[in-house]
Motif scaffolding. Sequence first.
Motif, PDB file in Angstrom:
ATOM      1  N   THR A 264      57.633  22.375   4.646  1.00 61.71           N
ATOM      2  CA  THR A 264      57.471  21.193   3.803  1.00 61.71           C
ATOM      3  C   THR A 264      56.984  20.011   4.635  1.00 61.71           C
ATOM      4  OG1 THR A 264      59.188  21.922   2.267  1.00 61.71           O
ATOM      5  CG2 THR A 264      58.650  19.569   2.286  1.00 61.71           C
TER       6      THR A 264
ATOM      7  N   GLY B 163      53.381  20.399   5.421  1.00 58.62           N
ATOM      8  CA  GLY B 163      52.540  20.139   4.262  1.00 58.62           C
ATOM      9  C   GLY B 163      52.197  18.667   4.112  1.00 58.62           C
TER      10      GLY B 163
ATOM     11  N   LEU C 286      55.984  21.778  -3.460  1.00 52.45           N
ATOM     12  CA  LEU C 286      54.613  22.257  -3.300  1.00 52.45           C
ATOM     13  C   LEU C 286      53.622  21.316  -3.983  1.00 52.45           C
ATOM     14  CD1 LEU C 286      52.414  24.447  -2.716  1.00 52.45           C
ATOM     15  CD2 LEU C 286      53.080  25.485  -4.889  1.00 52.45           C
TER      16      LEU C 286
ATOM     17  N   TYR D  76      53.123  17.927  -1.880  1.00 47.86           N
ATOM     18  CA  TYR D  76      52.296  17.909  -0.672  1.00 47.86           C
ATOM     19  C   TYR D  76      50.894  18.433  -0.921  1.00 47.86           C
ATOM     20  CZ  TYR D  76      53.768  22.796   0.539  1.00 47.86           C
ATOM     21  OH  TYR D  76      54.033  24.145   0.563  1.00 47.86           O
ATOM     22  N   THR D  77      50.704  19.236  -1.973  1.00 51.19           N
ATOM     23  CA  THR D  77      49.339  19.615  -2.340  1.00 51.19           C
ATOM     24  C   THR D  77      48.597  18.399  -2.882  1.00 51.19           C
ATOM     25  OG1 THR D  77      50.051  21.861  -2.879  1.00 51.19           O
ATOM     26  CG2 THR D  77      47.919  21.169  -3.723  1.00 51.19           C
TER      27      THR D  77
ATOM     28  N   SER E 211      47.896  16.178   0.327  1.00 52.77           N
ATOM     29  CA  SER E 211      47.089  16.678   1.444  1.00 52.77           C
ATOM     30  C   SER E 211      45.935  17.580   1.035  1.00 52.77           C
ATOM     31  CB  SER E 211      47.993  17.439   2.429  1.00 52.77           C
ATOM     32  OG  SER E 211      49.051  16.627   2.881  1.00 52.77           O
TER      33      SER E 211
ATOM     34  N   ALA F 252      46.815  21.199   3.478  1.00 51.20           N
ATOM     35  CA  ALA F 252      48.220  21.625   3.511  1.00 51.20           C
ATOM     36  C   ALA F 252      48.349  23.148   3.602  1.00 51.20           C
ATOM     37  CB  ALA F 252      48.969  21.081   2.298  1.00 51.20           C
ATOM     38  N   PRO F 253      47.790  23.923   2.657  1.00 50.68           N
ATOM     39  CA  PRO F 253      47.926  25.381   2.801  1.00 50.68           C
ATOM     40  C   PRO F 253      47.229  25.924   4.039  1.00 50.68           C
ATOM     41  CG  PRO F 253      46.421  24.821   1.000  1.00 50.68           C
ATOM     42  CD  PRO F 253      47.120  23.553   1.402  1.00 50.68           C
TER      43      PRO F 253
ATOM     44  N   ILE G 296      49.818  25.339   6.812  1.00 46.90           N
ATOM     45  CA  ILE G 296      50.995  26.173   6.607  1.00 46.90           C
ATOM     46  C   ILE G 296      50.683  27.644   6.839  1.00 46.90           C
ATOM     47  CG2 ILE G 296      52.641  26.951   4.845  1.00 46.90           C
ATOM     48  CD1 ILE G 296      52.335  24.177   3.561  1.00 46.90           C
TER      49      ILE G 296
ATOM     50  N   VAL H 288      51.524  29.311  -0.024  1.00 46.48           N
ATOM     51  CA  VAL H 288      50.149  29.132   0.455  1.00 46.48           C
ATOM     52  C   VAL H 288      49.132  29.527  -0.615  1.00 46.48           C
ATOM     53  CG1 VAL H 288      48.431  29.891   2.150  1.00 46.48           C
ATOM     54  CG2 VAL H 288      50.749  29.306   2.890  1.00 46.48           C
TER      55      VAL H 288
ATOM     56  N   ALA I 216      49.195  27.196  -3.691  1.00 43.26           N
ATOM     57  CA  ALA I 216      48.543  25.907  -3.444  1.00 43.26           C
ATOM     58  C   ALA I 216      47.032  26.034  -3.546  1.00 43.26           C
ATOM     59  CB  ALA I 216      48.941  25.386  -2.069  1.00 43.26           C
TER      60      ALA I 216
END
Length: 523
Positions: free
Chosen positions: A21, A24, A177, A180-181, A184, A188-189, A192, A347, A350
Amino acid sequence: MFDHLNVVATIVFVVFFGLVTGLGFIASRWKAADLDHIHEWGLGGRRFGPWVTWFLLGGDLYTAYTVIAIPAVVFAIGAYGFFAVPYTIIIYPFLYMTMPRLWAVSHKHGYITAGDFVLGRYGNGWLELAVSITGILATMPYIALQLVGMEKVILALGFSGHGLMQHAPITIAFVILALYTYKSGLRAPAMIAFVKDAMIYVFIIAAVIVIPIELGGFIKIFAAADAAYAAKVAANAKLAAGVTLTPGQIGPYITLAIGSAMALFMYPHAMTGALAASSSKAIRFNTMTLPAYSFVLGLIALLGVMAIAANVKVSSPQDAVPQLVLWAFPDWFAGFCFAAIALGALVPAAVMSIGAANTFTRNIWKPFIHPAMTPREESVLAKLASLVVKVGALAVIFLMPTQFALDLQLLGGVWMVQIFPALIFGLYTRWFNGWALLVGWAAGMFVGTALSWGEKAWTPVHGLAWDVPFVGPVDLGLHFAAYNGLTAVIVNIVVATLLSLVIRSQAADETAPADYEDSAMAA
């Protein structure tokens, strides 16, 4: 709700989930750029090099549902579940030939989605709309099934509940999820994925070493599985199961592998991962190295037969892997494994939501609702659409029986492969007419959906002897069952070809032959 909680495993799970998290949210500063532009938020600015792309595509394509569902099929009926291994092998030579061309023309013209390319190539907005709706339609249940995979490991930790409380843990996870999606984007994914893939590799390598030792070796494992499948067949003569394919499974196995390979990179999320690469060279690098994931996929499938040999008792085959992990490992490592599987949901979920959001914004809202959108408005709408997609996926879990959601996912590949002619043929020729491709798409969607519609559930294959209204059974003389997606796309191609012979295209093509040139090969 916490009466049977495995405290040690849960603590380890939460620690790794918290780490991810944090990554992310930090990811928005990685390769910093203005995320108020959709190509930066939704495509990472096309700046991911070979290794970042490798982890992103690996994390994107090999999901929590993969880790849960493929062993579940093997656990239930045996060798048939290994179809995913040849199909992921078939796909990479195909990608080596096609994706660099798509990347080159997309980079030249600023295309972000399949719909962008189709519109530019054929000049047909309705074909663009059909391609885009197909992508979003097929992606929704796919995201929902990542939730199913995550929910299985959360339940294995000992959480329980009724009604809405049953889904509380995955709701919390997906709220995180979503946040942060939204902040970012694709970064992000991508970040991660490094952690997720490393954890999956550790989990699988440990499993294929430790579990066979505990069970006395693979000879005993397969002997136990063979006896279990034989007992199932004896109890139900209509069931096809075994450590090798039965004659009736060969046709579906082959056609499912081919059709699934054709469909895989038609999905918005898979295309998003490929187009985010910094160069066509990065894509070629990945087509040569991603088969490493196919090797791991084969090992993952073996967990199904290991669960049989371990005499794991479950009410649903999808619980086989979580229960096998609890049987084989100490609690702290079980928590680590469950965290790896859960990250294997975050992942791809996202990237799927981002791919669907990009498609909705660029190919539905902008051309049909608000053509004068600014770059910032595109980015804001895509972020909001990614939230809506996640809420929709949660709604599938809340409102639809899980088994029906799993059955519905089988249609995903059947639908997605119908854009194959417009997209892949378009990379090499402008001979096909856009309207002809649209009619072919409609014919393929109708045939594929009709063949998949069963009395009680969706079915992925259908015998090639059909009941035609007013005519009766029509025996095609092939005498085997085939994957509905492959059957339907053949109909699609035939229709599009015949109509293109009659209707010559007058629409403008904004691309030129040089736009498809692969600079890596040219050099």
